[in-house]
Design a protein around this motif. Structure first.
Motif, short mmCIF file in Angstrom:
data_model
loop_
_atom_site.label_atom_id
_atom_site.label_comp_id
_atom_site.label_asym_id
_atom_site.label_seq_id
_atom_site.Cartn_x
_atom_site.Cartn_y
_atom_site.Cartn_z
N TYR A 258 0.84 -1.19 0.00
CA TYR A 258 0.00 0.00 0.00
C TYR A 258 0.88 1.25 0.00
CZ TYR A 258 -4.29 -2.65 1.15
OH TYR A 258 -5.37 -3.50 1.12
N ARG A 259 2.04 1.18 -0.60
CA ARG A 259 3.00 2.28 -0.54
C ARG A 259 2.67 3.37 -1.55
NH1 ARG A 259 6.26 -2.36 -0.88
NH2 ARG A 259 6.83 -1.76 -3.01
N MET A 260 2.48 4.59 -1.07
CA MET A 260 2.34 5.76 -1.95
C MET A 260 3.69 6.07 -2.58
SD MET A 260 1.03 9.64 -1.01
CE MET A 260 -0.70 9.21 -0.87
N ASN A 261 3.68 6.60 -3.81
CA ASN A 261 4.94 6.96 -4.45
C ASN A 261 5.19 8.46 -4.37
OD1 ASN A 261 3.87 8.33 -6.86
ND2 ASN A 261 3.22 6.31 -7.54
N ALA A 262 6.38 8.86 -4.77
CA ALA A 262 6.81 10.26 -4.61
C ALA A 262 6.02 11.22 -5.48
CB ALA A 262 8.30 10.37 -4.91
N LEU A 263 5.58 10.77 -6.66
CA LEU A 263 4.80 11.65 -7.54
C LEU A 263 3.45 11.98 -6.90
CD1 LEU A 263 5.49 10.01 -11.03
CD2 LEU A 263 6.77 11.81 -9.86
N GLN A 264 2.80 10.95 -6.36
CA GLN A 264 1.52 11.17 -5.68
C GLN A 264 1.70 12.08 -4.47
OE1 GLN A 264 0.94 6.88 -5.15
NE2 GLN A 264 -1.05 7.07 -6.16
N ALA A 265 2.73 11.80 -3.68
CA ALA A 265 2.96 12.60 -2.48
C ALA A 265 3.26 14.06 -2.82
CB ALA A 265 4.11 12.00 -1.67
N SER A 266 3.97 14.28 -3.89
CA SER A 266 4.30 15.65 -4.30
C SER A 266 3.04 16.42 -4.69
CB SER A 266 5.29 15.62 -5.47
OG SER A 266 6.50 15.03 -5.09
N LEU A 267 2.18 15.76 -5.46
CA LEU A 267 0.93 16.41 -5.83
C LEU A 267 0.05 16.62 -4.61
CD1 LEU A 267 -1.11 17.47 -7.86
CD2 LEU A 267 -1.78 15.11 -8.36
N GLY A 268 -0.05 15.61 -3.76
CA GLY A 268 -0.89 15.72 -2.57
C GLY A 268 -0.43 16.82 -1.63
N ARG A 269 0.87 16.93 -1.42
CA ARG A 269 1.37 17.96 -0.52
C ARG A 269 1.12 19.35 -1.09
NH1 ARG A 269 7.44 19.40 1.62
NH2 ARG A 269 6.76 20.64 3.40
N SER A 270 1.31 19.49 -2.40
CA SER A 270 1.06 20.79 -3.03
C SER A 270 -0.42 21.16 -2.92
CB SER A 270 1.49 20.73 -4.50
OG SER A 270 1.27 21.98 -5.13
N GLN A 271 -1.29 20.18 -3.14
CA GLN A 271 -2.74 20.41 -3.03
C GLN A 271 -3.14 20.77 -1.60
OE1 GLN A 271 -5.82 18.76 -5.23
NE2 GLN A 271 -4.70 20.07 -6.63
N LEU A 272 -2.48 20.14 -0.63
CA LEU A 272 -2.83 20.36 0.77
C LEU A 272 -2.71 21.83 1.15
CD1 LEU A 272 -3.62 19.07 3.49
CD2 LEU A 272 -1.16 18.74 3.93
N LYS A 273 -1.81 22.55 0.51
CA LYS A 273 -1.63 23.97 0.80
C LYS A 273 -2.89 24.76 0.46
CE LYS A 273 3.32 23.73 -0.33
NZ LYS A 273 4.38 24.17 -1.27
N ARG A 274 -3.72 24.23 -0.45
CA ARG A 274 -4.91 24.95 -0.91
C ARG A 274 -6.21 24.25 -0.52
NH1 ARG A 274 -2.79 23.82 -5.65
NH2 ARG A 274 -4.79 23.50 -6.68
N ILE A 275 -6.15 23.28 0.37
CA ILE A 275 -7.34 22.48 0.65
C ILE A 275 -8.49 23.34 1.16
CG2 ILE A 275 -6.50 21.85 2.97
CD1 ILE A 275 -8.06 19.21 2.61
N ASP A 276 -8.22 24.29 2.02
CA ASP A 276 -9.31 25.12 2.55
C ASP A 276 -9.90 26.01 1.45
OD1 ASP A 276 -9.02 24.06 5.10
OD2 ASP A 276 -7.56 25.58 5.70
#
Length: 434
Positions: A258-276
């Protein structure tokens, strides 16, 4: 009274609605490109997964966040980490997405279906305790459509019966209840699919304050693998002593990849900045609907005073007092140019794979509230990218149908058309499946 489009009148809207797509900006793209250029793409070589986990844990307000491959993976890994296994019973709402129940079955456990509150679509807390038995080990609550379920009554039951609380936050990440982020009350399970509140293309996250749950969730994520000497996960933990290298690895529990990869994590972290900010766009659309749809014949979702929803979906219910059936109302609405739909059209106790658990484990032969919701609900478009013109046309179309429903002959004509021609073609109204 304007003639309904389904009866040959001019539709409210002739231009298609925009496709529901994730809100990707230049920073998101650059973040993924940067990860690709580093050529360190896995959890073993890239720090980006850990960085996303740290940022997400801080956002939710918990000690631990464990990145996985999907929301379903987060649910199953959470159940496994909590020790839920074959023969254990798990309370779960009968009206939700199948993944919630699939995760239980994949652990060999048995779902105990409980009816929902028809005003919120969430698990009815007043019905839970009667379904708890000596075999019950956990309660899974679902914040359906991004509307957070109050936690106080459920937490009382969890403490009283010494149960595990799993929060299915797949549609509610960023929502708050009792002044706190969802996913911080028990074991939180989040999803980052393409049209979730934020996306990593696919992916999920487990959030918890429990050190042992976090440790085991990390083991489940990577084949149950540990260093034999230290009992720590092999991910990110290189052997420091010769004896560790010599004695090697062990497998403490059954696990998965169930390991997330670096591409997914990079997109997710960038998106997290704008989640609100992204969630606020959904809230604004929902607020427009709630202010402009003014009819006792259309029931809007109930919002608890302590809740701050994020409206991953906006679902209304059509009152039987309208005179026009839900199916006829939906058909008329779509013909007016609105990409409406039905979300989860049947309770899960009637799904083929789950049906036997309803008769084995529940005290009632049916789930009247869930049936009511399924037979009366309509999904309205509610996602970033819609303009006020789009949502204004939705309201105009609804009011047009409500006005027409006062005419008995019109109602009968629409009902007959829908009943006798169930294959009414809707494809021209959809830019993508609802």
């Amino acid at each position: 009274m304007s003639k309904l489009a389904i009866l040959g009148g001019h539709p409210t809207r002739t231009e298609r609605f925009p496709i529901e797509t994730p809100q990707i900006n230049d920073e998101d793209i650059q973040s993924v490109l940067s990860a690709l250029q580093e050529r360190c793409l896995s959890i073993f070589s890239s720090s980006r997964i850990q960085e996303f986990e740290d940022a997400f844990a801080k956002y939710i307000g918990v000690k631990h966040a464990i990145a996985v491959t999907s929301g379903t993976a987060s649910l199953q890994a959470s159940l496994a980490a909590a020790g839920i296994s074959a023969g254990d019973h798990v309370i779960v709402p009968v009206y939700t997405y199948a993944a919630t129940v699939n995760a239980i079955l994949l652990q060999g456990a048995v779902p105990t279906f409980v009816d929902v509150d028809p005003s919120t679509f969430n698990l009815d807390p007043l019905l839970i305790e009667e379904h708890i038995s000596s075999k019950t080990k956990a309660i899974v609550i679902v914040d359906l459509f991004g509307n957070p379920m109050p936690r106080s009554e459920v937490l009382s039951l969890v403490n009283k019966h010494k149960l595990v609380l799993i929060e299915d936050c797949a549609q509610s990440t960023g929502a708050r209840i009792h002044g706190r982020q969802v996913g911080g009350f028990g074991i939180g399970c989040h999803s980052f699919g393409e049209i979730k509140n934020i996306t990593s293309a696919e992916g999920g996250m487990i959030t918890t304050n429990d050190d042992e749950i976090a440790r085991k969730a990390r083991l489940v994520r990577h084949s149950g693998e540990i260093w034999r000497k230290t009992h720590s996960t092999t991910i990110g933990q290189s052997p420091n002593l010769l004896v560790e290298m010599i004695e090697g690895i062990d497998y403490e529990m059954v696990g998965h990849n169930y390991r997330m990869n670096a591409l997914q994590a990079s997109l997710g972290r960038s998106q997290l900045k704008r989640i609100d900010q992204i969630n606020q766009q959904r809230r604004d659309i929902a607020s427009y609907y709630r202010n402009k749809i003014d009819s006792l014949l259309i029931e809007l979702p109930y919002i608890h005073p302590d809740a701050e929803p994020v409206f991953n979906r906006f679902v209304i219910k059509v009152s039987p007092r309208l005179g026009l059936s839900r199916n006829a109302f939906l058909a008329a609405l779509i013909q007016e140019g609105v990409p409406a739909g039905v979300y989860y059209p049947r309770p899960l106790n009637r799904a083929t794979v789950f049906a036997k658990y309803s008769s084995e484990l529940t005290h009632v032969p049916s789930f009247p509230n869930a049936e009511l919701v399924c037979n009366s609900q309509i999904l309205l478009p509610c996602y970033p990218g819609l303009s006020e013109s789009h949502i204004a046309d939705v309201v105009t179309a609804i009011n047009k149908i409500l006005d027409s429903a006062s005419d008995i002959e019109t109602v009968m004509e629409v009902e007959n058309l829908v009943q006798n021609a169930r294959a009414v073609y809707f494809g021209q109204f959809f830019s993508n499946p609802v």
